[in-house]
Design a protein around this motif. Structure first.
Motif, PDB file in Angstrom:
ATOM      1  N   GLY A  63       0.781  -1.228   0.000  1.00 21.36           N
ATOM      2  CA  GLY A  63       0.000   0.000   0.000  1.00 21.36           C
ATOM      3  C   GLY A  63       0.816   1.282   0.000  1.00 21.36           C
ATOM      4  N   HIS A  64       2.136   1.194   0.143  1.00 17.79           N
ATOM      5  CA  HIS A  64       2.973   2.403   0.178  1.00 17.79           C
ATOM      6  C   HIS A  64       2.967   3.090  -1.190  1.00 17.79           C
ATOM      7  CE1 HIS A  64       6.224   5.129   1.130  1.00 17.79           C
ATOM      8  NE2 HIS A  64       6.874   4.722   0.058  1.00 17.79           N
ATOM      9  N   ASP A  65       2.627   4.370  -1.204  1.00 18.14           N
ATOM     10  CA  ASP A  65       2.695   5.194  -2.419  1.00 18.14           C
ATOM     11  C   ASP A  65       4.098   5.777  -2.525  1.00 18.14           C
ATOM     12  OD1 ASP A  65      -0.040   4.918  -3.231  1.00 18.14           O
ATOM     13  OD2 ASP A  65      -0.600   6.355  -1.679  1.00 18.14           O
ATOM     14  N   PHE A  66       4.683   5.693  -3.712  1.00 18.15           N
ATOM     15  CA  PHE A  66       6.023   6.218  -3.919  1.00 18.15           C
ATOM     16  C   PHE A  66       6.159   6.647  -5.372  1.00 18.15           C
ATOM     17  CE2 PHE A  66       6.296   1.791  -5.037  1.00 18.15           C
ATOM     18  CZ  PHE A  66       7.255   1.685  -6.031  1.00 18.15           C
ATOM     19  N   ALA A  67       7.308   7.212  -5.703  1.00 18.58           N
ATOM     20  CA  ALA A  67       7.551   7.640  -7.086  1.00 18.58           C
ATOM     21  C   ALA A  67       8.989   7.335  -7.468  1.00 18.58           C
ATOM     22  CB  ALA A  67       7.281   9.135  -7.233  1.00 18.58           C
ATOM     23  N   PHE A  68       9.184   7.134  -8.762  1.00 18.43           N
ATOM     24  CA  PHE A  68      10.513   7.116  -9.351  1.00 18.43           C
ATOM     25  C   PHE A  68      10.652   8.448 -10.079  1.00 18.43           C
ATOM     26  CE2 PHE A  68       9.707   2.433  -9.478  1.00 18.43           C
ATOM     27  CZ  PHE A  68      10.757   2.054  -8.658  1.00 18.43           C
TER      28      PHE A  68
ATOM     29  N   ALA B  58      13.200  10.936 -12.644  1.00 15.67           N
ATOM     30  CA  ALA B  58      14.327  11.053 -13.563  1.00 15.67           C
ATOM     31  C   ALA B  58      14.240  12.433 -14.213  1.00 15.67           C
ATOM     32  CB  ALA B  58      14.266   9.958 -14.618  1.00 15.67           C
ATOM     33  N   GLU B  59      15.257  12.784 -14.992  1.00 19.91           N
ATOM     34  CA  GLU B  59      15.277  14.094 -15.650  1.00 19.91           C
ATOM     35  C   GLU B  59      14.030  14.298 -16.512  1.00 19.91           C
ATOM     36  OE1 GLU B  59      17.950  11.754 -16.514  1.00 19.91           O
ATOM     37  OE2 GLU B  59      18.761  12.287 -14.549  1.00 19.91           O
ATOM     38  N   TRP B  60      13.543  13.235 -17.142  1.00 20.52           N
ATOM     39  CA  TRP B  60      12.426  13.320 -18.084  1.00 20.52           C
ATOM     40  C   TRP B  60      11.070  13.340 -17.412  1.00 20.52           C
ATOM     41  CZ3 TRP B  60       9.373   9.205 -17.304  1.00 20.52           C
ATOM     42  CH2 TRP B  60       9.957   8.057 -16.776  1.00 20.52           C
ATOM     43  N   GLY B  61      11.006  13.016 -16.100  1.00 20.70           N
ATOM     44  CA  GLY B  61       9.700  13.037 -15.446  1.00 20.70           C
ATOM     45  C   GLY B  61       9.613  12.125 -14.242  1.00 20.70           C
ATOM     46  N   ARG B  62       8.379  11.725 -13.968  1.00 25.07           N
ATOM     47  CA  ARG B  62       8.063  11.023 -12.730  1.00 25.07           C
ATOM     48  C   ARG B  62       7.150   9.838 -13.024  1.00 25.07           C
ATOM     49  NH1 ARG B  62       7.693  12.938  -7.298  1.00 25.07           N
ATOM     50  NH2 ARG B  62       5.872  12.074  -6.220  1.00 25.07           N
ATOM     51  N   ILE B  63       7.353   8.751 -12.284  1.00 26.25           N
ATOM     52  CA  ILE B  63       6.500   7.574 -12.380  1.00 26.25           C
ATOM     53  C   ILE B  63       5.837   7.400 -11.023  1.00 26.25           C
ATOM     54  CG2 ILE B  63       6.412   5.082 -12.764  1.00 26.25           C
ATOM     55  CD1 ILE B  63       9.098   5.511 -14.363  1.00 26.25           C
TER      56      ILE B  63
ATOM     57  N   TYR C  92       4.539  -3.701  -7.900  1.00 23.40           N
ATOM     58  CA  TYR C  92       4.043  -2.336  -7.715  1.00 23.40           C
ATOM     59  C   TYR C  92       3.457  -1.802  -9.013  1.00 23.40           C
ATOM     60  CZ  TYR C  92       9.068  -1.635  -8.886  1.00 23.40           C
ATOM     61  OH  TYR C  92      10.343  -1.702  -9.421  1.00 23.40           O
ATOM     62  N   SER C  93       2.509  -0.870  -8.839  1.00 20.55           N
ATOM     63  CA  SER C  93       1.948  -0.191 -10.008  1.00 20.55           C
ATOM     64  C   SER C  93       3.016   0.744 -10.561  1.00 20.55           C
ATOM     65  CB  SER C  93       0.690   0.583  -9.628  1.00 20.55           C
ATOM     66  OG  SER C  93       0.985   1.557  -8.641  1.00 20.55           O
ATOM     67  N   TRP C  94       2.882   1.076 -11.856  1.00 17.11           N
ATOM     68  CA  TRP C  94       3.859   1.910 -12.578  1.00 17.11           C
ATOM     69  C   TRP C  94       3.027   2.767 -13.530  1.00 17.11           C
ATOM     70  CZ3 TRP C  94       9.437   1.339 -12.946  1.00 17.11           C
ATOM     71  CH2 TRP C  94      10.027   1.956 -14.040  1.00 17.11           C
ATOM     72  N   VAL C  95       2.771   4.007 -13.129  1.00 14.85           N
ATOM     73  CA  VAL C  95       1.862   4.878 -13.873  1.00 14.85           C
ATOM     74  C   VAL C  95       2.610   6.131 -14.312  1.00 14.85           C
ATOM     75  CG1 VAL C  95      -0.318   6.152 -13.790  1.00 14.85           C
ATOM     76  CG2 VAL C  95      -0.094   3.992 -12.533  1.00 14.85           C
TER      77      VAL C  95
ATOM     78  N   LEU D  34       0.617   5.488 -19.356  1.00 18.41           N
ATOM     79  CA  LEU D  34       0.831   4.063 -19.143  1.00 18.41           C
ATOM     80  C   LEU D  34       0.409   3.699 -17.727  1.00 18.41           C
ATOM     81  CD1 LEU D  34       1.992   1.285 -19.964  1.00 18.41           C
ATOM     82  CD2 LEU D  34       4.215   2.099 -19.119  1.00 18.41           C
ATOM     83  N   ASP D  35      -0.473   2.727 -17.602  1.00 22.13           N
ATOM     84  CA  ASP D  35      -0.917   2.225 -16.301  1.00 22.13           C
ATOM     85  C   ASP D  35      -0.568   0.746 -16.272  1.00 22.13           C
ATOM     86  OD1 ASP D  35      -2.136   1.609 -13.924  1.00 22.13           O
ATOM     87  OD2 ASP D  35      -4.077   2.465 -14.448  1.00 22.13           O
TER      88      ASP D  35
END
Length: 135
Positions: A48-53, A55-60, A75-78, A82-83
């Motif tokens: 259930g932990h929400d997190f992000a990746f 990079a220079e080009w943006g955020r996932i 984990y989900s990758w949105v 793209l979902d």
């Protein structure tokens, strides 16, 4: 009956690694190590932990869907329309671990994202192996 043109696609990469599952798990779940082989992140290995990746080009945007230490992480990758879901599976072998990464959920009109994942994940796993060698 399912129309093949509407089915989602996936990317699967398997690697036999000469490291125990516990060592690979560390590299998959510790933010400072993830930052060395994938992207910067505020990941925590808790369902259930929400997190992000980032990079220079943006955020996932992501959320931990399943977390079984030393066995499986999902984990989900949105990002950018793209979902998808990324699942890591670790299976001990006689010489180390069979690591499988699968990303599912690419829609037929997301060819560029799908091709990017096909090209990108093997490179990320190469970088992961480099981190594991240094641990």
């Amino acid at each position: 009956m399912t129309d093949a043109a509407t089915q989602s696609r996936s990317v699967t990469v398997k690697r036999e690694l000469a490291f125990p599952p516990e060592k690979i798990w560390r590299a998959l779940t510790q933010p400072h190590l993830i930052g060395e082989w994938l992207m910067q992140t505020d990941f925590q290995p808790h369902n259930g932990h929400d997190f992000a990746f980032t990079a220079e080009w943006g955020r996932i945007e992501c959320q931990v869907l399943a977390c079984e230490p030393n066995r499986q992480l999902s984990y989900s990758w949105v990002s950018q329309g793209l979902d998808s879901v990324v699942t890591w599976t670790l299976v001990p072998t006689g010489t180390g671990t069979l690591l499988t990464m699968e990303q599912t959920g690419f829609q037929p009109d997301q060819r560029q994202a799908h091709m990017g994942a096909i090209a990108g994940w093997p490179r990320f796993l190469d970088q992961l192996e480099n981190v594991l060698r240094r641990l």
